[in-house]
Design an enzyme around this catalytic site. Structure first.
Site, PDB file in Angstrom:
ATOM      1  CG  HIS A   1      -4.041   8.476   1.202  1.00 30.96           C
ATOM      2  ND1 HIS A   1      -5.017   7.991   2.053  1.00 30.96           N
ATOM      3  CD2 HIS A   1      -4.046   7.636   0.142  1.00 30.96           C
ATOM      4  CE1 HIS A   1      -5.577   6.914   1.535  1.00 30.96           C
ATOM      5  NE2 HIS A   1      -5.022   6.680   0.359  1.00 30.96           N
TER       6      HIS A   1
ATOM      7  CG  HIS B   1      -2.511   4.585  -3.645  1.00 30.62           C
ATOM      8  ND1 HIS B   1      -2.259   3.455  -2.891  1.00 30.62           N
ATOM      9  CD2 HIS B   1      -3.515   5.248  -3.011  1.00 30.62           C
ATOM     10  CE1 HIS B   1      -3.092   3.435  -1.859  1.00 30.62           C
ATOM     11  NE2 HIS B   1      -3.862   4.505  -1.904  1.00 30.62           N
TER      12      HIS B   1
ATOM     13  CG  HIS C   1      -5.768   2.429   2.401  1.00 31.24           C
ATOM     14  ND1 HIS C   1      -4.426   2.669   2.393  1.00 31.24           N
ATOM     15  CD2 HIS C   1      -6.275   3.072   1.316  1.00 31.24           C
ATOM     16  CE1 HIS C   1      -4.136   3.420   1.338  1.00 31.24           C
ATOM     17  NE2 HIS C   1      -5.243   3.676   0.665  1.00 31.24           N
TER      18      HIS C   1
ATOM     19  CD  GLU D   1     -10.889   3.617   0.068  1.00 36.23           C
ATOM     20  OE1 GLU D   1     -10.197   2.597   0.278  1.00 36.23           O
ATOM     21  OE2 GLU D   1     -10.783   4.307  -0.973  1.00 36.23           O
TER      22      GLU D   1
ATOM     23  CG  ASP E   1      -6.909   7.434  -2.548  1.00 36.66           C
ATOM     24  OD1 ASP E   1      -5.918   6.717  -2.310  1.00 36.66           O
ATOM     25  OD2 ASP E   1      -8.086   7.031  -2.383  1.00 36.66           O
ATOM     26  CG  ASP E   2      -5.601   5.940  -6.333  1.00 37.61           C
ATOM     27  OD1 ASP E   2      -4.518   5.340  -6.478  1.00 37.61           O
ATOM     28  OD2 ASP E   2      -6.402   5.702  -5.404  1.00 37.61           O
TER      29      ASP E   2
HETATM   30  N1  ADE Z   1      -5.110   1.358  -3.891  1.00 33.33           N
HETATM   31  C1  ADE Z   1      -5.036   2.492  -4.592  1.00 33.33           C
HETATM   32  N2  ADE Z   1      -5.986   3.337  -4.188  1.00 33.33           N
HETATM   33  C2  ADE Z   1      -6.660   2.741  -3.190  1.00 33.33           C
HETATM   34  C3  ADE Z   1      -7.747   3.118  -2.359  1.00 33.33           C
HETATM   35  N3  ADE Z   1      -8.334   4.301  -2.462  1.00 33.33           N
HETATM   36  N4  ADE Z   1      -8.187   2.238  -1.457  1.00 33.33           N
HETATM   37  C4  ADE Z   1      -7.611   1.047  -1.343  1.00 33.33           C
HETATM   38  N5  ADE Z   1      -6.593   0.647  -2.095  1.00 33.33           N
HETATM   39  C5  ADE Z   1      -6.116   1.490  -3.018  1.00 33.33           C
HETATM   40 ZN    ZN Z   2      -5.514   5.137  -0.849  1.00 31.28          ZN
END
Ligand code: ADE
Ligand code: ZN
Length: 335
Positions: A16, A18, A196, A199, A277-278
């Site tokens: 996971h 991005h 997703h 969340e 994630d990011d």
């Molecule tokens: N796009 C990038 N990160 C995300 C996240 N955590 N939740 C939803 N969309 C995303």
């Molecule tokens: Zn994500």
């Protein structure tokens, strides 16, 4: 955060991530300069100062602004290569990364430019760093079904370069049911399916992702825990969850890491994995996320080892590659 030798050396699989969320402030400023793109936040300190989120949308606003510096094939290559070098240094052995084509085509960047830069770096990563990969194209759920179908049409000529599709962006108010037909079509085209869900959105969205989108993995899934019957179903079906501990804290879906539900999720029989994630926005790549749940303390060494093994199992790697990854992990744990 001090990373333990155990976490640093553990062979890891990321499911996971991005790729646009791996754009570090330094590279964002450099690309803004290279491409002559004006940014609202002018230096690294201002960017880091802005990275204080109270909910998903706060982050997404900056995430879409940040990706506006990405224009050329080389930009997408550089972004992806920088991520691969970072996680290679953390002994990450296989990655399944998301990209958001609509975040780029909406700015006039060709789908092929985005895909080619990312793919070329992934291929180099496999060759030079030994990191195997799968690429997953996400649909932005705040956009329409029609926009999603148009994006799918752009992807079809490149069917062999994209392994799966996912669903991301603003969750509340955009339930999976809006994309049932799109996912049915993607399934018919042979794409692997993830989304997703749970969340920020309710447990009910997770159920829709499973029943209507028929996903093979759930990204996040935390709020499924509010529905024990649903948790039991997901556990029984063996549908894996890609949990992102530092993301959950930074987006305030969990108030502090000590209260992260990952331990309870695992105890409930869910096939949990640990992911970033990011990372450029949430303060950590793979090692930092693994360490956070061990320090929490949410998971023991055994728990973390199970999560690492779950990720191999939950990945879309070939059976041969999975076997090799399992052997590598078992050798590490035995040593
Ligand atoms: N796009 C990038 N990160 C995300 C996240 N955590 N939740 C939803 N969309 C995303
Ligand atoms: Zn994500």
């Amino acid at each position: 955060m001090e990373i333990s030798d155990f976490v640093a050396g553990l062979p890891k699989v990321e499911l996971h991530l991005h790729i646009e969320g791996s754009l570090e402030p330094g590279m964002m400023l450099e690309l803004a300069k290279r491409n002559d793109i004006p940014l609202i936040h002018k230096d690294e300190a201002a960017l880091l100062e802005a990275y204080q989120f109270t909910q998903l949308q706060d982050f997404l606003d900056l995430y879409y602004e940040g990706m506006s510096v990405l224009l050329t094939e080389r930009d997408f290559y550089d972004l992806t290569w920088a991520y691969l070098e970072k996680v290679a240094a953390q002994n990450t052995r296989h990655v399944e990364i998301f990209f958001d084509p609509q975040g780029h085509t909406s700015r006039g960047i060709a789908f092929e430019t985005v895909l080619s830069g990312i793919r070329r770096a992934l291929d180099d990563g496999e060759r030079h760093l030994g990191i195997s990969n799968r690429l997953i194209m996400c649909f932005l759920r705040h956009l329409s079904e029609a926009d999603g179908f148009a994006t799918l049409e752009q992807a079809l000529p490149h069917r062999d370069e994209i392994y799966g599709v996912g669903l991301d962006s603003s969750e509340l108010g955009y339930p999976p049911s809006r994309f049932e037909r799109l996912f049915t079509r993607c399934r018919d085209e042979g794409f692997a399916l993830v989304a997703h869900a749970g969340e920020e959105g309710p447990a009910h969205y997770v159920q829709e992702a499973v029943d209507l989108l028929r996903v093979q993995r759930i990204d996040h899934g935390n709020r499924a825990m509010e529905d024990p019957a649903l948790v039991a179903r997901i556990a029984k079906a063996g549908i894996p969850l890609t949990v992102c501990p530092l993301s959950n804290v930074r987006l305030q879906n969990v108030d502090r890491i000590e209260n992260h539900p990952i331990g309870r999720m695992m105890a409930a029989g869910l096939k949990v994995t640990i992911n970033s994630d990011d990372p450029a926005y949430f303060g950590g790549y793979m090692n930092e996320n693994f360490q956070a749940v061990m320090d929490g303390p949410n998971l023991s060494r055994d728990g973390v080892a199970i999560a690492a093994s779950n990720a191999i199992e939950a990945s879309f790697a070939t059976p041969e590659r999975k076997e090799a990854l399992h052997a590598e992990l078992q050798a590490y744990l035995a040593a």
